[in-house]
Design an enzyme around this catalytic site. Structure first.
Site, short mmCIF file in Angstrom:
data_model
loop_
_atom_site.label_atom_id
_atom_site.label_comp_id
_atom_site.label_asym_id
_atom_site.label_seq_id
_atom_site.Cartn_x
_atom_site.Cartn_y
_atom_site.Cartn_z
N GLY A 1 30.71 40.50 46.34
CA GLY A 1 31.90 41.02 45.68
C GLY A 1 33.02 39.99 45.79
CG HIS A 2 33.02 36.99 47.93
ND1 HIS A 2 32.39 35.77 47.89
CD2 HIS A 2 32.42 37.68 48.93
CE1 HIS A 2 31.47 35.73 48.83
NE2 HIS A 2 31.44 36.88 49.47
CB ALA A 3 34.03 33.89 42.79
NE ARG B 1 29.38 34.75 45.33
CZ ARG B 1 29.00 33.56 45.79
NH1 ARG B 1 28.31 33.50 46.90
NH2 ARG B 1 29.40 32.46 45.20
#
Ligand code: TYD
Length: 142
Positions: free
Chosen positions: A54-56, A101
């Site tokens: 839940g981040h890049a 992702r």
């Protein structure tokens, strides 16, 4: 920087030294990996139904391996998405920078090994999806 698209995130067949008594996979910088590893970490004891990621990342590259069990990784570059299921210790998913992702569907006892190109740096994370979309559109305007 590597082109920051999901089409540049590929599954690598990792070297496997086969033995009747079990296998070994050894990963050497510059030989078996598309970047040099500075950090290794792994996720384990993941409760059923949990989501991770839940981040890049702005700069970080990663190689993700399901060393035990299985899980899915959904990649999103702001324009396209794809989901990859990892379930073998000899496949690694290379994630280039600038990819959102999400990891899901962890099997019981799954272990997610991550080889990372840089040390932990919270400033390298984008944790808000709208911020991520803004970041991507700024990159393409450059
Ligand atoms: P995070 O990368 O958000 O986990 P995931 O993507 O697997 O859901 O990290 C979770 C927490 O762990 C966060 O508070 C930062 C910390 N952390 C470190 O201190 N060092 C590390 O190398 C990593 C990967 C995380």
């Amino acid at each position: 920087m590597t082109d920051s698209s999901i089409y540049n995130c590929n599954v690598f067949a990792l070297p496997k030294i086969h033995n009747r008594a079990g296998n070994i996979t050894a990963l050497n910088n510059s030989v078996d990996l598309p970047f040099d590893t500075e950090r290794v970490y792994y996720l384990y004891d993941i409760p059923g139904g949990e989501l991770r990621g839940g981040h890049a990342h702005k700069e970080l590259q990663q190689m993700i391996v399901a060393v035990s069990g299985s899980f899915d990784i959904t990649l999103d570059d702001g324009q396209n998405k794809k989901t990859i299921s990892l379930n073998r210790s000899y496949y690694g998913l290379h994630i280039v920078p600038g990819i959102w992702r999400e990891l899901s569907n962890f099997s019981s006892g799954a272990i997610c090994l991550v080889l990372a190109s840089h040390k932990y740096d919270e400033d390298d994370y984008i944790r808000n999806y709208n911020e991520f979309l803004n970041y991507k559109s700024l990159l393409t305007c450059k």
